[in-house]
Scaffold this active site. Structure first.
Site, PDB file in Angstrom:
ATOM      1  N   ASP A 165       0.840  -1.212   0.000  1.00 47.55           N
ATOM      2  CA  ASP A 165       0.000   0.000   0.000  1.00 47.55           C
ATOM      3  C   ASP A 165       0.874   1.261   0.000  1.00 47.55           C
ATOM      4  OD1 ASP A 165      -2.162  -1.775   0.179  1.00 47.55           O
ATOM      5  OD2 ASP A 165      -1.888  -1.895   2.342  1.00 47.55           O
ATOM      6  N   HIS A 212      -5.220  -3.703   5.447  1.00 48.45           N
ATOM      7  CA  HIS A 212      -4.642  -4.048   4.142  1.00 48.45           C
ATOM      8  C   HIS A 212      -5.709  -4.511   3.150  1.00 48.45           C
ATOM      9  CE1 HIS A 212      -1.689  -5.272   1.243  1.00 48.45           C
ATOM     10  NE2 HIS A 212      -1.983  -6.559   1.353  1.00 48.45           N
TER      11      HIS A 212
END
Ligand code: APR
Length: 336
Positions: free
Chosen positions: A155, A184
């Site tokens: 990310d 996530h």
């Protein structure tokens, strides 16, 4: 001597991750474990003339526990990208149950054979699999919250790349190191563009473009799934991300002040964890920037939570609500 074990080493993520680790000069022994195909991967990698030794382990039957035990024994760092991708007709719950069992069994192996190892979890859904590993290690009396890491690095990698693409003439991806906090998956991912050197670039964007950028980071994985015609998800970029966190941990064995974001258990024994928890409705797991050291996570930089913009506070609330359920699901899988 530093030994690193990859569980799921023959997979789409596991293979490139193992290649990167094979090239890392801080790795002396690379141990590859998988339930299929890993001898071929191991033989292939073993021809590379880097200094680390490569060994591969595959169980001879479903009951054979010795291959995992031998693979894990003496490991300093264990990385888990093992799992199954979602197949046609499979629900998310089906996928959860399969990956949750795989991760639980590997965590049991770690508890028995490498209880002091650092453990990095890539297997999805990370928001739930990390609590599963924590609970399994706890059950075995060997849980050290400083050494358990959910890999959310992809990310951050995406957040850096995507803002740089919007300012391609003036910036490079390596100019940025965006803090991405929360979890996530989807809306649990909260990129903090309003902090650090991304602030001025982010603020130049229209509100619509800001929203589109955040959305792209949160759902970047879908771009890869579509481009692969639904036949797979991110493997190469995920391997890079897992490697980056592993590399930082290996570096922190020798030098202090390495900081990375990771999804961690906010156990109050870790400096800054208590303060962090108070700012996120008491959640036990969350991704935040942490300072790494020879014993693992030394300090949680909870201060970022106090510095975020009003828009980011709204994103944070959505993330907290979803994460609460994801974490509960992981814990319940072990406790029930
Ligand atoms: N122990 C070890 N390895 C296992 C086990 C197990 N019990 N069960 C499955 N594996 C291995 C598979 O044999 C395969 O080699 O894990 C590997 C997974 O590879 P892929 O199917 O190619 O999946 P990949 O794309 O690498 O994703 C793996 O990471 O990002 C997550 O959602 C993704 O959970 C999935 C995981």
């Amino acid at each position: 001597m530093v030994k690193v074990t990859v569980c799921g080493a023959a997979g789409g993520i596991g293979q490139p991750l193992s290649l990167l680790l094979k090239l890392n000069q801080n790795v002396d022994e690379l141990s590859l474990f998988d339930v299929v195909n890993v001898p071929g991967v191991g033989a292939d990698l073993s021809h590379i003339c880097s200094d680390s030794k490569t060994e591969s382990f595959v169980p001879s039957s479903k009951e054979d526990k010795s291959a995992l035990a031998n693979s894990l024994k003496g490991s300093d760092l264990v990385i888990i990208p093992a799992g199954v991708p979602r197949k046609p007709g499979m629900t998310r719950d089906d996928l959860f149950n399969i990956n949750a069992s795989i991760v639980r069994d590997l965590a049991q192996g770690i508890a028995e054979n490498a209880p002091k190892a650092f453990v990095l979890i890539i297997s999805n859904p990370v928001n739930s699999t990390v609590p599963i590993v924590a609970e399994t290690l706890k059950k075995n009396g060997v849980f050290n919250p400083q050494k358990l890491f959910g890999v959310t690095t992809l990310d951050i990698v995406r957040a850096n790349t995507f803002i740089s693409q919007l300012y391609a003439k003036e910036t490079k991806p390596s100019d940025f190191n965006i803090n991405v906090i929360g979890g996530h998956s989807g809306e649990t991912i909260v990129p903090l563009y309003s902090l650090g050197n991304s602030k001025s670039y982010y603020e130049k964007l229209s509100q619509d473009d800001q929203k589109a950028l955040i959305h792209r980071v949160q759902f970047g994985g879908d771009e890869v799934v579509q481009a692969k015609n639904g036949a797979g998800s991110a493997t190469l970029s995920m391997a890079y991300a897992g490697y980056r966190l592993a590399e930082s941990i290996l570096k922190s064995f020798k030098e202090s002040s390495v900081v990375e974001c990771t999804f961690l258990n906010l156990d109050e024994s870790i400096k800054g964890a208590k303060e962090a928890k108070q700012l996120i409705n008491g959640l036990d797991f969350f991704s935040l920037p942490v300072k790494l050291g020879v014993n693992g996570i030394e300090e949680v930089h909870y201060q970022v939570l106090q510095q975020i913009s009003d828009d980011e506070k709204k994103l944070l609330q959505v993330a907290i609500d979803q994460l609460t359920k994801n974490i509960e699901k992981g814990v319940a899988f072990i406790k029930n």
